[in-house]
Design a protein around this motif. Structure first.
Motif, PDB file in Angstrom:
ATOM      1  N   ALA A 191       0.864  -1.182   0.000  1.00  0.00           N
ATOM      2  CA  ALA A 191       0.000   0.000   0.000  1.00  0.00           C
ATOM      3  C   ALA A 191       0.894   1.224   0.000  1.00  0.00           C
ATOM      4  CB  ALA A 191      -0.907   0.004   1.222  1.00  0.00           C
ATOM      5  N   ILE A 220      -6.290  -1.747   5.111  1.00  0.00           N
ATOM      6  CA  ILE A 220      -4.829  -1.782   4.957  1.00  0.00           C
ATOM      7  C   ILE A 220      -4.227  -3.069   5.516  1.00  0.00           C
ATOM      8  CG2 ILE A 220      -4.087  -0.749   7.154  1.00  0.00           C
ATOM      9  CD1 ILE A 220      -2.920   0.400   3.700  1.00  0.00           C
ATOM     10  N   LEU A 279      -6.516   4.391   5.255  1.00  0.00           N
ATOM     11  CA  LEU A 279      -6.041   3.079   5.699  1.00  0.00           C
ATOM     12  C   LEU A 279      -7.135   2.021   5.780  1.00  0.00           C
ATOM     13  CD1 LEU A 279      -3.635   4.283   8.541  1.00  0.00           C
ATOM     14  CD2 LEU A 279      -3.193   4.037   6.116  1.00  0.00           C
ATOM     15  N   VAL A 339       3.371  -1.582   4.025  1.00  0.00           N
ATOM     16  CA  VAL A 339       2.827  -0.233   3.921  1.00  0.00           C
ATOM     17  C   VAL A 339       3.999   0.726   3.733  1.00  0.00           C
ATOM     18  CG1 VAL A 339       1.569   1.613   5.091  1.00  0.00           C
ATOM     19  CG2 VAL A 339       0.851  -0.761   5.386  1.00  0.00           C
TER      20      VAL A 339
END
Length: 588
Positions: free
Chosen positions: A380, A547, A544, A553
């Motif tokens: 992400a 997520i 988020l 991330v």
């Protein structure tokens, strides 16, 4: 900014000049017919004036005015015929030219399409397509053709008068110079700046309006809609002010032109009265002929000043078109690559010391960026607007070229793959586009050879089978333009079906859940994660939600990787991530 005269731009022009020789016969014919149009108009009134005077002197025999009668009819018919043929020839030339120009423009933009976002704003490109080709068309129809015809007519009039009276021919030579040179030059100097300013403001309005309409949601969400309206109204007021100045000057110049040309008619009357002495018959019959011949040729000279002041506008269009990249393709063809230059499994994305600066700016969007994304990993990519995440995505797709550093896919620079990058990376944007054709054809865009069974299979993977089966025509159901009959989540699922059918090893999700309600957003994220299992997933997002489904991330700020780790690790050890997650969950 100092304006270079139009002819200086025409010297180095690679867009229009080639058509001079290619269509030279049609061009010459158009100019000749244009001259004949005004010649026929002047000759018509010349013969009419002579015929009226001759008939008023009571000729002994009708044969004495038979020739003027015939000529009057001939020139009366000839004027509209020549005008019609001139329009056919000139528009034929211009339309042939502009059709080729539009093709060349498309090829230039299409060949460099991936760099348009780097070099131009969307409104700039639309302005190019909407304005510049039309400006070149008007350059010839409204400026160059009329000017050349007027000068041909000018020399013809002076030479013809030289056979009657050399002193008057010299006077007309100088008097017409006032109309052909002085008034156009005055227009360029006094009004050309306004004309250029008008185009600049219009282009800015077009560009800003296009960009802001496409980003209207940002204005609304930031509660700055009134600021945008005020800004647009200020630009409109400035445009109206400039246009009012243009109209005022044009009205004053046109009045002066009419006075000057009317003065020429009076001078001609005085000269003809002295030149052709006599009250009845004889030479006096020529007085009306010369005076009346002045009026129909006024149209050849009336528009020259207005055309001259627009040359700055046309020059801008010539410069902008000639600054476009030439139609060429420097990228290599995947079919000609040797095996060692074809991306190899595993399709790891490796970014080394990557820096990027948009041309014409000095702001570093990305600075010494390093990242490795192994095949099959889901990441992400987070960051505020302007942080560089969208630019990084464009660089990974090969749409932009790094200022420094490199990005490799399976050992091959992504920029070298060109259009073939689509075979390795699929993209789902914020607003997937569906075309006005069947569901089957919309999905099979990714793989035209796919069978219906394969299409049903990918539709099942994205959870659309029940919906499509419930439609009266199933896969043959027509999709409205832009897919308006489907919900946002359904459009994204159809886009995902295309990606699955293309079977690219890497998928880029460019904020696909923007504007969706929380329930649809969560369902769509779950669908992405399940359907894309085993593929490399690069998910650009601004919050988020969901997520926890990714492996890593990454948080980018000011072009630098500020935070990196798995969602679980960051949730335990990173205070900033914890704060961001709390804000996103509505706990703060």
């Amino acid at each position: 900014m100092t304006k270079i005269p139009l002819f200086n731009h025409l010297k180095g022009d690679q867009w229009v000049k080639p058509f001079f020789s290619q269509y030279r016969f049609i061009l010459g014919l158009a100019l000749f017919l244009g001259f004949l149009t005004f010649f026929a108009g002047g000759a018509l009134m010349f013969n009419s004036g002579f015929l009226i005077s001759k008939s008023a002197s009571e000729p002994e025999n009708i044969l004495l005015v038979y020739v003027p009668i015939v000529l009057t009819r001939a020139f009366g018919i000839g004027r509209p015929v020549f005008r019609y043929l001139e329009r056919l020839a000139s528009h034929n030339w211009v339309l042939r030219m502009t059709s080729k120009l539009r093709l060349k423009l498309y090829q230039s933009l299409e060949g460099n399409a991936i760099f348009l976002k780097r070099d131009y704003r969307l409104g700039d490109v639309m302005g190019l397509l909407a304005e510049d080709i039309n400006h070149l068309q008007n350059l010839y129809l409204r400026t160059i053709f009329p000017t050349i015809i007027a000068w041909i007519l000018y020399f013809f009039i002076v030479v013809a008068l030289g056979f009657v009276s050399l002193p008057f021919a010299i006077f007309v030579l100088l008097y017409f110079a006032l109309i052909l040179l002085a008034l156009p030059l005055w227009s360029v100097l006094a009004n050309g700046t306004r004309q250029s300013q008008e185009k600049t403001i219009k282009n800015a309005l077009y560009t800003d309006l296009t960009d802001n309409v496409l980003g209207i949601a940002d204005w609304i969400f930031s509660q700055r809609s009134q600021e945008y309206v005020s800004l647009h109204e200020a630009h409109e007021d400035k445009l109206q002010e400039v246009q009012a100045g243009l109209r005022h000057f044009n009205n004053r110049r046109n009045f002066i032109f009419e006075m000057v040309y009317g003065g020429l008619a009076l001078v001609t009357l005085v000269w003809a009265s002295n030149q052709f002495v006599g009250s009845h018959g004889g030479a006096a019959n020529w007085i009306g002929a010369f005076v009346l011949a002045i009026f129909p040729v006024v149209d050849a000279f009336a528009g020259l000043s207005a055309a001259a002041q627009e040359t700055n506008v046309y020059a801008d269009s010539l410069v902008r078109l000639n600054d476009l990249p030439q139609v060429e393709d420097d990228s290599f063809d995947l079919d000609t690559l040797t095996v060692d230059k074809t991306p190899q499994v595993p399709y790891d994305l490796v970014i080394r010391d990557l820096s990027f600066v948009y041309p014409g700016t000095d702001r570093l969007i990305l600075q010494k960026f390093n990242l490795t994304i192994p095949q099959g990993q889901k990441i992400a990519l987070l960051g505020r607007s302007g942080s560089g995440k969208s630019t990084l995505a464009a660089l990974m797709r090969g749409d932009l070229t790094a200022s420094q550093g490199s990005i490799d896919l399976g050992g091959v620079p992504v920029a070298a793959l060109g259009d073939h990058m689509a075979a390795y990376m699929g993209v789902i944007h914020q607003e997937p586009y569906l075309f006005n054709t069947t569901i089957l054809d919309n999905v099979r865009l990714a793989n035209p050879q796919a069978s219906e069974d394969q299409v049903w299979q990918v539709l099942d993977q994205v959870g659309l089978n029940p919906m499509v089966e419930s439609l009266p025509h199933g896969l043959d159901t027509m999709v409205d333009e832009a897919g308006l009959r489907f919900s946002g989540g359904e459009r994204h699922r159809l886009a995902l079906a295309r990606i699955l059918l293309a079977d690219t090893p890497i998928v880029l999700l460019d904020e696909p859940t923007v504007g969706l309600d929380p329930i649809t957003e969560k369902a769509l994220i779950d669908t992405f994660m399940v359907a894309l299992e085993g593929k490399t997933l690069i998910w650009i997002t601004h919050h988020l939600k969901g997520i926890e489904s990714v492996d890593r991330v990454l948080f980018i700020e000011d072009g630098v990787l500020e935070m990196e780790g798995s969602p679980a690790d960051l949730a335990q050890s990173n205070a900033r991530y914890q704060q961001l997650k709390a804000i996103d969950d509505g706990l703060v």
